[in-house]
Design a protein around this motif. Structure first.
Motif, PDB file in Angstrom:
ATOM      1  N   PRO A  82      66.872  38.088 -47.310  1.00 15.32           N
ATOM      2  CA  PRO A  82      65.869  37.656 -46.342  1.00 15.32           C
ATOM      3  C   PRO A  82      66.139  38.356 -45.017  1.00 15.32           C
ATOM      4  O   PRO A  82      67.295  38.500 -44.612  1.00 15.32           O
ATOM      5  CB  PRO A  82      66.109  36.145 -46.209  1.00 15.32           C
ATOM      6  CG  PRO A  82      66.963  35.766 -47.367  1.00 15.32           C
ATOM      7  CD  PRO A  82      67.728  36.987 -47.741  1.00 15.32           C
ATOM      8  N   THR A  83      65.075  38.819 -44.352  1.00 15.90           N
ATOM      9  CA  THR A  83      65.263  39.497 -43.070  1.00 15.90           C
ATOM     10  C   THR A  83      64.610  38.761 -41.914  1.00 15.90           C
ATOM     11  O   THR A  83      64.997  38.970 -40.766  1.00 15.90           O
ATOM     12  CB  THR A  83      64.726  40.943 -43.130  1.00 15.90           C
ATOM     13  OG1 THR A  83      63.368  40.911 -43.585  1.00 15.90           O
ATOM     14  CG2 THR A  83      65.573  41.792 -44.068  1.00 15.90           C
ATOM     15  N   SER A  84      63.613  37.933 -42.202  1.00 18.19           N
ATOM     16  CA  SER A  84      63.042  37.101 -41.152  1.00 18.19           C
ATOM     17  C   SER A  84      62.343  35.908 -41.790  1.00 18.19           C
ATOM     18  O   SER A  84      61.869  35.977 -42.923  1.00 18.19           O
ATOM     19  CB  SER A  84      62.078  37.885 -40.262  1.00 18.19           C
ATOM     20  OG  SER A  84      60.923  38.242 -40.973  1.00 18.19           O
ATOM     21  N   VAL A  85      62.311  34.818 -41.014  1.00 14.28           N
ATOM     22  CA  VAL A  85      61.699  33.585 -41.481  1.00 14.28           C
ATOM     23  C   VAL A  85      60.759  33.088 -40.392  1.00 14.28           C
ATOM     24  O   VAL A  85      61.172  32.921 -39.242  1.00 14.28           O
ATOM     25  CB  VAL A  85      62.766  32.510 -41.788  1.00 14.28           C
ATOM     26  CG1 VAL A  85      62.114  31.232 -42.298  1.00 14.28           C
ATOM     27  CG2 VAL A  85      63.790  33.027 -42.790  1.00 14.28           C
ATOM     28  N   GLY A  86      59.501  32.888 -40.746  1.00 23.00           N
ATOM     29  CA  GLY A  86      58.520  32.376 -39.799  1.00 23.00           C
ATOM     30  C   GLY A  86      58.143  30.945 -40.128  1.00 23.00           C
ATOM     31  O   GLY A  86      58.829  30.277 -40.913  1.00 23.00           O
ATOM     32  N   PHE A  90      57.928  34.470 -44.882  1.00 28.69           N
ATOM     33  CA  PHE A  90      59.271  35.030 -44.814  1.00 28.69           C
ATOM     34  C   PHE A  90      59.242  36.451 -45.358  1.00 28.69           C
ATOM     35  O   PHE A  90      58.412  36.799 -46.191  1.00 28.69           O
ATOM     36  CB  PHE A  90      60.293  34.167 -45.561  1.00 28.69           C
ATOM     37  CG  PHE A  90      59.989  33.944 -47.028  1.00 28.69           C
ATOM     38  CD1 PHE A  90      60.589  34.717 -48.008  1.00 28.69           C
ATOM     39  CD2 PHE A  90      59.104  32.940 -47.421  1.00 28.69           C
ATOM     40  CE1 PHE A  90      60.329  34.498 -49.356  1.00 28.69           C
ATOM     41  CE2 PHE A  90      58.825  32.712 -48.761  1.00 28.69           C
ATOM     42  CZ  PHE A  90      59.444  33.489 -49.730  1.00 28.69           C
ATOM     43  N   GLU A  91      60.142  37.279 -44.830  1.00 26.45           N
ATOM     44  CA  GLU A  91      60.240  38.674 -45.241  1.00 26.45           C
ATOM     45  C   GLU A  91      61.528  38.887 -46.007  1.00 26.45           C
ATOM     46  O   GLU A  91      62.570  38.331 -45.650  1.00 26.45           O
ATOM     47  CB  GLU A  91      60.202  39.603 -44.022  1.00 26.45           C
ATOM     48  CG  GLU A  91      60.235  41.072 -44.409  1.00 26.45           C
ATOM     49  CD  GLU A  91      60.127  42.001 -43.207  1.00 26.45           C
ATOM     50  OE1 GLU A  91      59.657  43.131 -43.391  1.00 26.45           O
ATOM     51  OE2 GLU A  91      60.518  41.584 -42.100  1.00 26.45           O
ATOM     52  N   SER A 107      60.271  46.288 -48.674  1.00 28.16           N
ATOM     53  CA  SER A 107      60.226  44.941 -48.125  1.00 28.16           C
ATOM     54  C   SER A 107      58.916  44.280 -48.542  1.00 28.16           C
ATOM     55  O   SER A 107      57.958  44.952 -48.917  1.00 28.16           O
ATOM     56  CB  SER A 107      60.341  44.965 -46.599  1.00 28.16           C
ATOM     57  OG  SER A 107      59.227  45.628 -46.035  1.00 28.16           O
ATOM     58  N   VAL A 109      56.424  40.592 -47.513  1.00 29.77           N
ATOM     59  CA  VAL A 109      56.198  39.376 -46.728  1.00 29.77           C
ATOM     60  C   VAL A 109      55.450  38.415 -47.633  1.00 29.77           C
ATOM     61  O   VAL A 109      54.403  38.766 -48.196  1.00 29.77           O
ATOM     62  CB  VAL A 109      55.381  39.655 -45.443  1.00 29.77           C
ATOM     63  CG1 VAL A 109      55.049  38.352 -44.721  1.00 29.77           C
ATOM     64  CG2 VAL A 109      56.135  40.612 -44.536  1.00 29.77           C
ATOM     65  N   ASP A 132      67.241  31.137 -43.816  1.00 32.73           N
ATOM     66  CA  ASP A 132      67.971  31.420 -42.584  1.00 32.73           C
ATOM     67  C   ASP A 132      69.427  31.745 -42.844  1.00 32.73           C
ATOM     68  O   ASP A 132      70.020  32.577 -42.158  1.00 32.73           O
ATOM     69  CB  ASP A 132      67.876  30.252 -41.593  1.00 32.73           C
ATOM     70  CG  ASP A 132      66.617  30.289 -40.754  1.00 32.73           C
ATOM     71  OD1 ASP A 132      65.994  31.364 -40.653  1.00 32.73           O
ATOM     72  OD2 ASP A 132      66.256  29.231 -40.205  1.00 32.73           O
ATOM     73  N   VAL A 135      69.697  35.413 -43.586  1.00 36.40           N
ATOM     74  CA  VAL A 135      69.254  36.367 -42.555  1.00 36.40           C
ATOM     75  C   VAL A 135      70.429  36.858 -41.741  1.00 36.40           C
ATOM     76  O   VAL A 135      71.308  36.153 -41.386  1.00 36.40           O
ATOM     77  CB  VAL A 135      68.173  35.735 -41.634  1.00 36.40           C
ATOM     78  CG1 VAL A 135      67.830  36.669 -40.485  1.00 36.40           C
ATOM     79  CG2 VAL A 135      66.932  35.413 -42.442  1.00 36.40           C
TER      80      VAL A 135
END
Length: 135
Positions: A82-86, A90-91, A107, A109, A132, A135
């Motif tokens: 995982p590289t980002s979490v909104g 998530f990416e 990658s 999303v 998270d 990340v």
């Protein structure tokens, strides 16, 4: 480039099937996305404790950079993190290797959606915690 998936917290392996190959004996480009999808689903099942049939996630963006062809039968490794979490998305980043060499990176999303309305909805809290942590 040699394999260095030490920075990736999750790795799966996939056997190249004869049907994955194109007329010149290389894995067809769209199959790389399938290998990523298989890794992603296994991750959601194993790390987020979700059954694939119960996951209501759509891919909003997918990007793959091909470095070299996968020629013939063998085993493909897909390393993922995982590289980002909104709030509702998530990416994930991917590194695909074959015979010890990186063959593609990419990658995706993902967006959590309400299965009835198709509208985005917030990520479950336990997903946020698990993602998270990676990340």
């Amino acid at each position: 480039m040699s394999v260095d998936s030490a920075g990736f917290p999750y790795v799966t392996t996939h056997e190249v099937r004869f049907r994955d190959l194109d007329a010149v004996g290389h894995v067809n480009n769209v199959v790389y996305a399938t290998y990523c999808e298989q890794c992603r689903v296994r991750y959601l099942e194993a790390e987020l404790d979700e059954r694939a049939a119960d996951i209501s996630v759509v891919v909003a963006h997918l990007e793959l950079d091909y470095r070299q062809p996968i020629g013939g039968m063998g085993t493909v490794s897909v390393a993922m993190e995982p590289t980002s979490v909104g709030e509702s998305s998530f990416e994930l980043a991917y590194e695909l290797t074959f015979e010890g060499e990186v063959v593609a990176t990419g990658s995706s999303v993902q967006v959590v959606v309400d299965p009835e309305t198709g509208e985005s909805r917030p990520l479950p809290d336990r997903w946020v915690e698990a993602l998270d942590a990676g990340v």
